[in-house]
Write a protein that holds these residues in place. Structure first.
Motif, PDB file in Angstrom:
ATOM      1  N   ALA A  27       3.377  -0.951  -1.697  1.00 22.84           N
ATOM      2  CA  ALA A  27       1.923  -1.617  -1.733  1.00 22.84           C
ATOM      3  C   ALA A  27       1.890  -2.793  -1.503  1.00 22.84           C
TER       4      ALA A  27
ATOM      5  N   ILE B 227      -2.290  -6.267  -7.933  1.00 26.47           N
ATOM      6  CA  ILE B 227      -1.796  -4.898  -8.097  1.00 26.47           C
ATOM      7  C   ILE B 227      -1.132  -4.645  -9.344  1.00 26.47           C
TER       8      ILE B 227
ATOM      9  N   ILE C  93      -5.081   0.232   1.428  1.00 31.42           N
ATOM     10  CA  ILE C  93      -4.869  -1.131   1.488  1.00 31.42           C
ATOM     11  C   ILE C  93      -5.685  -1.672   2.522  1.00 31.42           C
TER      12      ILE C  93
ATOM     13  N   TYR D  98      -5.740  -3.482  -8.046  1.00 35.90           N
ATOM     14  CA  TYR D  98      -5.434  -2.009  -7.933  1.00 35.90           C
ATOM     15  C   TYR D  98      -4.418  -1.477  -9.156  1.00 35.90           C
TER      16      TYR D  98
ATOM     17  N   LEU E 137      -8.395  -4.846   0.801  1.00 35.01           N
ATOM     18  CA  LEU E 137      -7.238  -5.551   0.555  1.00 35.01           C
ATOM     19  C   LEU E 137      -7.312  -5.936  -1.050  1.00 35.01           C
ATOM     20  N   PRO E 138      -6.203  -5.668  -1.685  1.00 40.75           N
ATOM     21  CA  PRO E 138      -6.156  -6.124  -3.015  1.00 40.75           C
ATOM     22  C   PRO E 138      -5.844  -7.615  -3.296  1.00 40.75           C
TER      23      PRO E 138
ATOM     24  N   ALA F  84       0.528  -5.236   1.304  1.00 44.68           N
ATOM     25  CA  ALA F  84      -0.617  -5.998   1.062  1.00 44.68           C
ATOM     26  C   ALA F  84      -0.464  -7.482   1.340  1.00 44.68           C
TER      27      ALA F  84
END
Length: 346
Positions: A104, A91, A83, A4, A87-88, A108
């Motif tokens: 975020a 980031i 998210i 992200y 799912l990251p 996450a």
């Protein structure tokens, strides 16, 4: 891997694009958060167009007329939904002081405790530190208020990039990083990506938004003058004349392009002071303009991130800074000198 990228300025966009190209085998997602809706829309169009670089684009820019807390609540809901849908693993942000980035990371890590927070270069602040770094309110009161209002997940960053959410930092000049960033894993940006074919295609896409640039023969532009916010020189009536006197010792006005600050409004004043010069769109970011300039062009401006960016993205150009009577910190001068940026006394 899913990456992200929080983007809130043209510089963030270009560094995020560099890193997304470098991570071409990953899924790269652009999230725009900007105070300028027009700029956010313009750059979001580019990320949507180049879906081979950024696979998904989200514009989180919200009407400034809304209450700040309502804005954040809406953004938090949007971020939670994004998210949850993907799912990251990493980031990236140009400001870990931004509430949206920290939220975020908080969201996450509920699903994956190994999510990495990564800082991307935000210009002079990466090397000189936050302007309020020694301020008591900045150090203690503001972070306490944020924890009380938003929750314990808020982590203070004395300077941008230094919060506990950040483990790595991509910098143009890692060796000159601020001491508070030295405990992060510092990684040098790959400068070659900025001149790659795909990166230049992105840049050209943005340039095409400005029809007036097609009428300019940039091979004849010897110097580009980047001016500060007009609030500075409207209070200092001799400033523009000092610049003109200094510049015309070396260049003809007809060979000079004037780049006003994006917030400037009194463009007629500049046309009067610099007659016969080329007036560039003030909304045009220097980052976009650079590929149009020849290697012999000199970029001249006030001591700012714009000059650093110019040297990072196009190392072959000559870059010079105005040295005013106001004091320039030793650290800033050393940083500019280390990059080969010289000074012009006014």
């Amino acid at each position: 891997m899913v990456n992200y990228f929080f983007i809130s300025s043209p510089l963030h966009f270009f560094i995020a694009t560099n890193l997304a190209i470098s991570h071409k085998d990953d899924i790269n997602i652009a999230l725009f958060i900007s105070k300028n809706k027009k700029t956010a829309y313009q750059y979001a169009k580019a990320t949507e167009h180049f879906s081979n670089i950024f696979h998904h684009t989200y514009d989180l820019t919200i009407d400034d007329e809304q209450n700040k807390f309502k804005q954040r609540k809406l953004r938090f809901n949007q971020i939670t939904a994004i998210i949850s849908s993907m799912l990251p693993d990493k980031i990236f942000t140009g400001s870990d002081r931004r509430m949206e980035f920290q939220f975020a990371m908080h969201q996450a890590r509920k699903f994956n405790t190994q999510v990495e927070g990564i800082y991307i270069d935000d210009g002079t602040v990466s090397y000189l530190g936050h302007k309020s770094i020694d301020n008591v309110f900045h150090q203690y009161i503001d972070p306490l208020l944020k924890k009380l209002i938003y929750g314990a997940w808020w982590k203070n960053a004395l300077t941008t990039g230094s919060s506990d959410w950040i483990s790595k930092a991509y910098l143009a000049v890692p060796q000159d990083a601020h001491p508070l960033l030295k405990n992060k894993q510092l990684i040098a940006l790959d400068q070659h990506v900025f001149s790659s074919k795909i990166f230049l295609q992105v840049n050209q896409f943005l340039i095409d938004e400005y029809d007036e640039l097609n009428c300019i023969d940039f091979s004849k532009v010897s110097a580009v003058i980047c001016l500060p916010n007009e609030s500075f020189y409207l209070k200092n009536s001799v400033f523009l004349q000092q610049i003109k006197d200094a510049i015309t010792q070396e260049y003809e006005l007809s060979d000079i392009a004037i780049k006003a600050h994006p917030k400037s409004k009194n463009m007629s004043l500049l046309a009067d002071i610099f007659p016969n010069s080329i007036q560039l769109p003030n909304t045009l970011g220097m980052e976009i303009l650079l590929p149009k300039l020849t290697n012999d062009t000199c970029i001249i401006g006030d001591v700012s991130t714009a000059l650093l960016t110019a040297k990072w993205l196009k190392p072959t150009v000559s870059v010079r800074a105005f040295e005013l009577n106001t004091a320039i910190s030793k650290n800033l001068k050393n940083l500019f000198n280390s990059l080969g940026i010289s000074f012009i006394s006014l």
